[in-house]
Design a protein around this motif. Structure first.
Motif, mmCIF file in Angstrom:
data_model
loop_
_atom_site.group_PDB
_atom_site.id
_atom_site.type_symbol
_atom_site.label_atom_id
_atom_site.label_comp_id
_atom_site.label_asym_id
_atom_site.label_seq_id
_atom_site.Cartn_x
_atom_site.Cartn_y
_atom_site.Cartn_z
ATOM 1 N N SER A 54 0.844 -1.188 0.000
ATOM 2 C CA SER A 54 0.000 0.000 0.000
ATOM 3 C C SER A 54 0.881 1.241 0.000
ATOM 4 O O SER A 54 2.031 1.211 0.442
ATOM 5 C CB SER A 54 -0.922 0.008 1.211
ATOM 6 N N LEU A 55 0.348 2.316 -0.486
ATOM 7 C CA LEU A 55 1.062 3.582 -0.551
ATOM 8 C C LEU A 55 0.851 4.330 0.759
ATOM 9 O O LEU A 55 -0.285 4.525 1.191
ATOM 10 C CB LEU A 55 0.542 4.408 -1.733
ATOM 11 N N THR A 56 1.940 4.744 1.376
ATOM 12 C CA THR A 56 1.851 5.480 2.631
ATOM 13 C C THR A 56 2.261 6.918 2.386
ATOM 14 O O THR A 56 3.355 7.191 1.888
ATOM 15 C CB THR A 56 2.783 4.848 3.688
ATOM 16 N N LEU A 57 1.366 7.827 2.732
ATOM 17 C CA LEU A 57 1.638 9.247 2.564
ATOM 18 C C LEU A 57 2.037 9.850 3.903
ATOM 19 O O LEU A 57 1.632 9.362 4.958
ATOM 20 C CB LEU A 57 0.400 9.962 2.025
ATOM 21 N N PRO A 58 2.807 10.945 3.871
ATOM 22 C CA PRO A 58 3.163 11.588 5.134
ATOM 23 C C PRO A 58 1.927 12.197 5.804
ATOM 24 O O PRO A 58 0.960 12.557 5.142
ATOM 25 C CB PRO A 58 4.156 12.672 4.734
#
Length: 86
Positions: free
Chosen positions: A6-10
């Motif tokens: 999964s893509l983790t954003l700040p």
């Protein structure tokens, strides 16, 4: 197919400071820098387009000449075949 990553954003973002922007852009604001490297890249792009157009002309001319040579040789072979068999 199932993706397992999964893509983790700040959690929070902030604008870049001018010094950080200079570092990321290589020390030049490409929108306003019309000297040096940007000009060279622009000129290279223009020359590249000219060579691309010239290559297209030579490529199409080569294909047409090849077709004419093929037609000529085929007509010659057909004439030879007709004169030998009829």
């Amino acid at each position: 197919m199932t993706l397992t990553h999964s893509l983790t954003l700040p959690a929070a973002c902030r604008p870049l400071s001018p010094a950080e922007a200079d570092a990321v852009l290589g020390g030049a604001d490409t929108a306003t820098d019309d000297s040096g490297f940007t000009t060279v890249l622009s000129n290279i792009e223009k020359v590249s387009k000219v060579f691309n157009y010239m290559a297209r002309i030579f490529s199409s001319t080569s294909a047409m000449l090849n077709n004419f040579i093929t037609i000529y040789n085929t007509v010659k072979q057909l004439n030879e075949f007709i004169s030998n068999n009829f």
